[in-house]
Structure formats: structure tokens, C-alpha cells
Design a protein around this motif. Structure first.
Motif, short mmCIF file in Angstrom:
data_model
loop_
_atom_site.label_atom_id
_atom_site.label_comp_id
_atom_site.label_asym_id
_atom_site.label_seq_id
_atom_site.Cartn_x
_atom_site.Cartn_y
_atom_site.Cartn_z
N ASP A 94 -27.54 15.67 -59.09
CA ASP A 94 -27.21 17.10 -59.15
C ASP A 94 -27.02 17.64 -57.73
O ASP A 94 -27.78 18.50 -57.27
CB ASP A 94 -28.33 17.85 -59.89
CG ASP A 94 -28.04 19.32 -60.08
OD1 ASP A 94 -26.85 19.72 -60.12
OD2 ASP A 94 -29.01 20.10 -60.20
N GLY A 98 -27.36 22.85 -59.53
CA GLY A 98 -27.35 23.77 -60.66
C GLY A 98 -28.57 23.62 -61.57
O GLY A 98 -29.16 24.63 -61.99
N GLU A 101 -31.69 24.90 -59.78
CA GLU A 101 -31.78 26.37 -59.79
C GLU A 101 -32.28 26.88 -61.13
O GLU A 101 -33.10 27.80 -61.18
CB GLU A 101 -30.42 26.97 -59.45
CG GLU A 101 -30.04 26.75 -57.99
CD GLU A 101 -28.61 27.15 -57.66
OE1 GLU A 101 -27.93 27.73 -58.52
OE2 GLU A 101 -28.18 26.85 -56.53
N ARG A 102 -31.79 26.31 -62.24
CA ARG A 102 -32.24 26.75 -63.57
C ARG A 102 -33.75 26.58 -63.76
O ARG A 102 -34.38 27.33 -64.49
CB ARG A 102 -31.51 25.98 -64.67
CG ARG A 102 -30.11 26.43 -64.87
CD ARG A 102 -29.49 25.74 -66.08
NE ARG A 102 -28.06 25.72 -65.89
CZ ARG A 102 -27.32 24.64 -65.74
NH1 ARG A 102 -27.86 23.45 -65.80
NH2 ARG A 102 -26.03 24.72 -65.54
#
Length: 185
Positions: A94, A98, A101-102
Motif C-alpha cells: 500500500d 490509503g 489512513e483508513r
């Protein structure tokens, strides 16, 4: 995004593992999932933990726990470093961060320093006993690990945010949580 809390729904993601499989978190419904976030592919601490988790995987799977790992490195670096091990669970690259961050995965310069001060045994074990030498660094060197035990309903049972770059949840904690859930059912 801020830290996730126990009891929250695990944020959805769908990504391709560096092994080539599409990993969709929704496909794991009905099972426990240990979702672990690591640093970069050549990180000695990370590779030592992956080595240990490979050894735990069959026991976890027999008890209904699947494992997924996420690294902040691109696939070619995962293949070059982590891929040298006999992997038995999916590992996702990753580099765009992304998924990190989630899940509110953090960075900390203090956490980087603390690992070198308080985890010299892990450094020696990973580098000199296992041969996990550091190489290229992708993204933040001060990324802290994080582990999430997600229950069969897609909710977070345990949200563990590492305090330093070598700090992951203890495997005993996961096993105890699973035992407690079975007793309560």
C-alpha cells in the motif's frame, strides 16, 4: 483519520496482494481476521514479525483466525524482501497509504528512537540470527505498526497501535480474546 476504537466497524478495503490475489475484507465475514500493518519491506523488525506470524498461521487458522498483512512498500520490494520467506497468508503493498489512513496508522520519531533504545535484542535477532538486513526504505521510516483483530461480524475486537517501530500485539493477547469470545458465545 484518527485512531479506530474497539467495537467500530472495520473500514472496508479491497486490494491486490503482491502474490496476485484480490483481497476484499468483506470476503472474510464469518471469520476472525488479524489485520497487521507494517513499515517497509526490508524493515528487520517487520520481517522478524512476519517470520513469527508464518509459524503461528496454521494454529491461528485452525482456530478460525485468518491473517492479512499490509506494508507501505510496492509489490516489487515486497517480492524482493518479504517474499523471500515461505509466506502462507496474503501481504498487500500500500505505497499510496490509503489503507493506512483508513485505519489511522501513525508515525512517530520518538517511536523510532524508542525501538533502538529498548529493543536491541530484536535488532540482534532479526539482523544477525535471521539475516533480515535493512535495505531500501519506502515511505516513512518512522511508521509505527498496528494490529486489528476483526470479529466475524466485521467489527474491531482489538485495536492495537504500536508504541515503537517494533511493537506489535502479543499473540497470547489474540488467543485469549478468541477464547473469551468462544466462552461468551
Amino acid at each position: 483519520m484518527s485512531r479506530l476504537m474497539e467495537g467500530e466497524r472495520a473500514p472496508h478495503f479491497s486490494a491486490r496482494s503482491f502474490q496476485g490475489d484480490v483481497i476484499n475484507l468483506d470476503n472474510y465475514r464469518g471469520k476472525y481476521v488479524l489485520l497487521s500493518f507494517y513499515r517497509y519491506a526490508s524493515c528487520p523488525f517487520c520481517n522478524l514479525r512476519v517470520h513469527e506470524s508464518i509459524q503461528k498461521y496454521e494454529s491461528f487458522r485452525a482456530n478460525g483466525i485468518e491473517m492479512i498483512a499490509v506494508f507501505q512498500s510496492p509489490d516489487e520490494k515486497l517480492a524482493e524482501y518479504v517474499g523471500k520467506q515461505s509466506l502462507n497468508y496474503p501481504i498487500i503493498g500500500d505505497p499510496g497509504l490509503g489503507i493506512y489512513e483508513r485505519y489511522g496508522v501513525e508515525t512517530s520519531w520518538l517511536g523510532l528512537l524508542k525501538a533502538f533504545l529498548f529493543r536491541p535484542h530484536q535488532i540482534l535477532k532479526s539482523v544477525f540470527l535471521r539475516g533480515f538486513f535493512p535495505g531500501s526504505i519506502e515511505n516513512e521510516i518512522q511508521r509505527l505498526p498496528a494490529d486489528f483483530l476483526i470479529n466475524p461480524h466485521g467489527k474491531i475486537e482489538i485495536a492495537y497501535y504500536g508504541k515503537d517501530i517494533g511493537d506489535h500485539i502479543a499473540y497470547d493477547t489474540i488467543e485469549n480474546e478468541l477464547r473469551n469470545d468462544i466462552i461468551e458465545s
